[in-house]
Design an enzyme around this catalytic site. Structure first.
Site, PDB file in Angstrom:
ATOM      1  N   GLN A   1      -2.551  -2.173  13.970  1.00 21.20           N
ATOM      2  CA  GLN A   1      -1.925  -2.863  12.845  1.00 21.20           C
ATOM      3  C   GLN A   1      -0.721  -3.671  13.325  1.00 21.20           C
ATOM      4  OE1 GLN A   1       0.026  -0.526   9.586  1.00 21.20           O
ATOM      5  NE2 GLN A   1      -1.850  -1.021   8.487  1.00 21.20           N
TER       6      GLN A   1
ATOM      7  N   LYS B   1     -13.995  -1.816   1.344  1.00 22.24           N
ATOM      8  CA  LYS B   1     -13.150  -1.896   2.539  1.00 22.24           C
ATOM      9  C   LYS B   1     -13.857  -1.164   3.679  1.00 22.24           C
ATOM     10  CE  LYS B   1      -8.894  -0.096   4.535  1.00 22.24           C
ATOM     11  NZ  LYS B   1      -7.757   0.829   4.301  1.00 22.24           N
TER      12      LYS B   1
ATOM     13  N   ARG C   1      -7.789  -8.657  11.675  1.00 20.93           N
ATOM     14  CA  ARG C   1      -6.698  -8.564  10.701  1.00 20.93           C
ATOM     15  C   ARG C   1      -6.086  -9.938  10.438  1.00 20.93           C
ATOM     16  NH1 ARG C   1      -5.158  -3.312   9.942  1.00 20.93           N
ATOM     17  NH2 ARG C   1      -6.085  -1.786  11.372  1.00 20.93           N
TER      18      ARG C   1
ATOM     19  N   GLU D   1       0.863  -1.172   0.000  1.00 21.69           N
ATOM     20  CA  GLU D   1       0.000   0.000   0.000  1.00 21.69           C
ATOM     21  C   GLU D   1       0.902   1.224   0.000  1.00 21.69           C
ATOM     22  OE1 GLU D   1      -3.750   2.064   2.319  1.00 21.69           O
ATOM     23  OE2 GLU D   1      -2.166   1.165   3.531  1.00 21.69           O
TER      24      GLU D   1
ATOM     25  N   ARG E   1       1.021   4.934   0.498  1.00 23.96           N
ATOM     26  CA  ARG E   1       0.279   6.046   1.084  1.00 23.96           C
ATOM     27  C   ARG E   1       0.864   7.368   0.578  1.00 23.96           C
ATOM     28  NH1 ARG E   1      -2.801   5.572   5.818  1.00 23.96           N
ATOM     29  NH2 ARG E   1      -2.960   7.828   5.546  1.00 23.96           N
TER      30      ARG E   1
ATOM     31  N   HIS F   1     -14.204   4.525   6.771  1.00 23.77           N
ATOM     32  CA  HIS F   1     -13.438   4.509   8.019  1.00 23.77           C
ATOM     33  C   HIS F   1     -14.227   5.175   9.140  1.00 23.77           C
ATOM     34  CE1 HIS F   1     -10.415   4.228   4.806  1.00 23.77           C
ATOM     35  NE2 HIS F   1      -9.665   3.566   5.677  1.00 23.77           N
TER      36      HIS F   1
END
Length: 211
Positions: free
Chosen positions: A195, A133, A170, A24, A26, A106
């Site tokens: 995370q 997502k 996760r 990913e 960012r 989110h």
């Protein structure tokens, strides 16, 4: 599959050397032009490009995401709350390329109730997402149950619980049908609360898959 979230330029080589299959990128945190980033990617490495609001203008973000598609981005992730014009422009660009569009929601405070989660998930697809997502703050075991139960619904998706209590989502996601899950390049380099690091997640999966 594990998607490693890169937020700083110096992390790129480290993650590529780790053998990660999906990165990913960012853009809102790396603050480098897509051309420079993609020039460093190795053949066969998949990319998910994200540019969260607040750093660049809408027109600048649109330009960088479209450029990333032109450079071969596997996925581009945009917010469910995006304006119609912004989304339509991205969708038109993506349809002419192999890039898949992720529409994401989110909530950094709580996990919505089941009915609302279903509506949000459906909205991600209705607004053009090839993949939905959902990433929300987990405050209780009941929140975890509601999130994991979303994998019973149709459509490609990634469902994530943020915070310490959400870590199990996760880990479990790929076993329940998630397209991938997210990990940090290392401890202290998280881009979302709760995370796990790439090394930690790989270790957990090694133990689970060996049993």
């Amino acid at each position: 599959m594990i998607c490693v979230s890169i937020s700083k330029w110096h992390q790129l080589e480290q993650v590529l050397d780790s053998g990660a299959d999906l990165l990913e990128l960012r853009l809102d945190l790396i603050r480098e032009e897509p051309e420079r980033i993609f020039a460093r990617l190795k053949p066969g490495v998949l990319s998910l490009v994200t540019c969260r609001p607040g750093v660049y203008s809408e027109s600048e973000t649109l330009h960088m995401l479209k450029t990333s598609m032109d450079l071969g981005a596997t996925y581009v992730d945009v917010e469910l709350e995006s304006t119609d014009g912004y989304l339509e422009s991205l969708l038109e660009h993506a349809r002419a390329r192999p890039t898949k569009l992720i529409i994401s929601y989110h909530n950094f405070e709580l996990t919505p109730e089941r009915d609302e989660l279903e509506i949000l998930l459906k909205s991600c697809y209705e607004r053009g997402g090839d993949l939905a997502k959902i990433a929300v703050q987990v405050n209780s075991p009941e929140d975890v149950k509601r999130l994991l139960n979303l994998y019973n619904l149709p459509g490609k998706k990634v469902i994530l619980g943020m915070g310490q209590r959400g870590r199990i989502t996760r880990v479990m996601g790929p076993y329940l049908g998630a397209e991938f899950t997210f990990a940090a390049p290392g401890e202290g380099a998280e881009t979302a609360p709760g995370q796990l690091s790439y090394k930690q997640l790989k270790g957990i999966y090694k133990v689970i898959d060996a049993s």
